[in-house]
Design an enzyme around this catalytic site. Structure first.
Site, mmCIF file in Angstrom:
data_model
loop_
_atom_site.group_PDB
_atom_site.id
_atom_site.type_symbol
_atom_site.label_atom_id
_atom_site.label_comp_id
_atom_site.label_asym_id
_atom_site.label_seq_id
_atom_site.Cartn_x
_atom_site.Cartn_y
_atom_site.Cartn_z
ATOM 1 N N GLU A 185 -57.523 32.917 115.066
ATOM 2 C CA GLU A 185 -57.002 32.079 116.157
ATOM 3 C C GLU A 185 -55.844 32.739 116.900
ATOM 4 O O GLU A 185 -55.615 32.431 118.075
ATOM 5 C CB GLU A 185 -56.591 30.701 115.610
ATOM 6 C CG GLU A 185 -57.806 29.892 115.146
ATOM 7 C CD GLU A 185 -57.456 28.585 114.448
ATOM 8 O OE1 GLU A 185 -56.463 28.564 113.691
ATOM 9 O OE2 GLU A 185 -58.172 27.587 114.649
ATOM 10 N N ASP A 214 -67.537 23.288 116.079
ATOM 11 C CA ASP A 214 -68.605 22.638 115.323
ATOM 12 C C ASP A 214 -68.533 21.129 115.554
ATOM 13 O O ASP A 214 -67.613 20.639 116.218
ATOM 14 C CB ASP A 214 -68.459 22.941 113.824
ATOM 15 C CG ASP A 214 -67.116 22.486 113.288
ATOM 16 O OD1 ASP A 214 -66.152 23.264 113.374
ATOM 17 O OD2 ASP A 214 -67.027 21.330 112.821
#
Ligand code: 4EH
Length: 228
Positions: A12, A196
């Site tokens: 990230e 997701d």
């Protein structure tokens, strides 16, 4: 101005670090903090490691040890709202802890005495984000983000979190960062790109889309940094 840019996982913040020059490394409180100049800003960048405890420690360290004055979180999240699809960006209007539960004493889910269920993100940073999204033609949704110390890969748990907190997305660090920033008086902004749908396919989708979604979030964070 000193601006913190946090993530939870190396993936990230890697897209953030690779766009910075003359990065310095600092080992503090069992973690590594990177500092660099970006235009007129002093940046402090770190990934916390996964979960609410590590992310709270990193947020507090950034503020107390590095003097961070504004906190931006960049990362990925699981979608709850059917309007959120893989790759979509969502900025938190407010955040809550879905796994905080002392309902046995009559309190609501996500609440403990002298606390609050939701912590609101900084309106000014949200406004800048909305303006940047409009100018750059980037689709940016706003929503409630629920945080808990569990990777959610179960439709029932996902539905419960969505119904109980009216949450649009879920992850494992945003609300703890929010509590720390709110307590220390530091404006914060949590941005997530969907990786997701927090359902039975979440593990596979997460592995498949972590990198591309993390880049989307990081790229938008730079658009915000350019406006600070
Ligand atoms: N469905 C979901 N539930 C809860 N959180 C999320 C996230 C956001 N991040 C990713 C990562 C999953 S745990 C982890 C552990 N090891 C390897 C990779 N991820 C954790 O930092 C929270 C994306 N989808 C989520």
């Amino acid at each position: 101005m000193v601006v913190g840019v946090m993530g939870a996982m190396p993936e990230e913040i890697d897209p953030i670090l690779k766009r910075l020059e003359n990065v310095k490394k600092h080992e503090v409180a069992d973690n590594v903090y990177y500092t660099a100049f970006y235009g007129s800003l002093d940046l402090v960048v770190a990934y916390s490691k996964i979960g609410k405890v590590f992310s709270a420690l990193t947020a507090a360290t950034m503020i107390e040890k590095f003097g961070v004055q504004k906190m931006l979180f960049s990362g990925v999240a699981g979608a709850i709202s059917p309007a959120l699809h893989i790759g979509d960006l969502v900025a938190a209007t407010k955040l809550c802890q879905h796994d905080l539960d002392i309902t046995a004493f009559g309190h609501p889910y996500g609440y403990v005495p002298e606390g609050k269920v939701y912590v609101e993100a900084d309106p000014r940073l949200l406004e800048i984000a909305a303006s940047v999204a409009y100018k750059q033609g980037v689709k940016l949704k706003r929503g409630i983000i629920a945080t808990g110390d569990q990777f959610v890969a179960d439709a029932e748990r996902k539905a419960w979190i969505g119904q109980t907190f009216n949450a649009d997305a879920l992850e494992m660090e945003g609300a703890s960062v929010a509590v720390v920033c709110d307590a220390l008086g530091v404006p914060f902004f949590v941005l997530r790109a969907i990786s997701d749908a927090a359902d039975m396919d979440a593990g596979f989708d997460f592995d498949a889309f972590l990198q591309s979604s993390a880049v989307k979030s990081a790229d938008f964070i730079f658009m915000i940094l350019d406006e600070l």
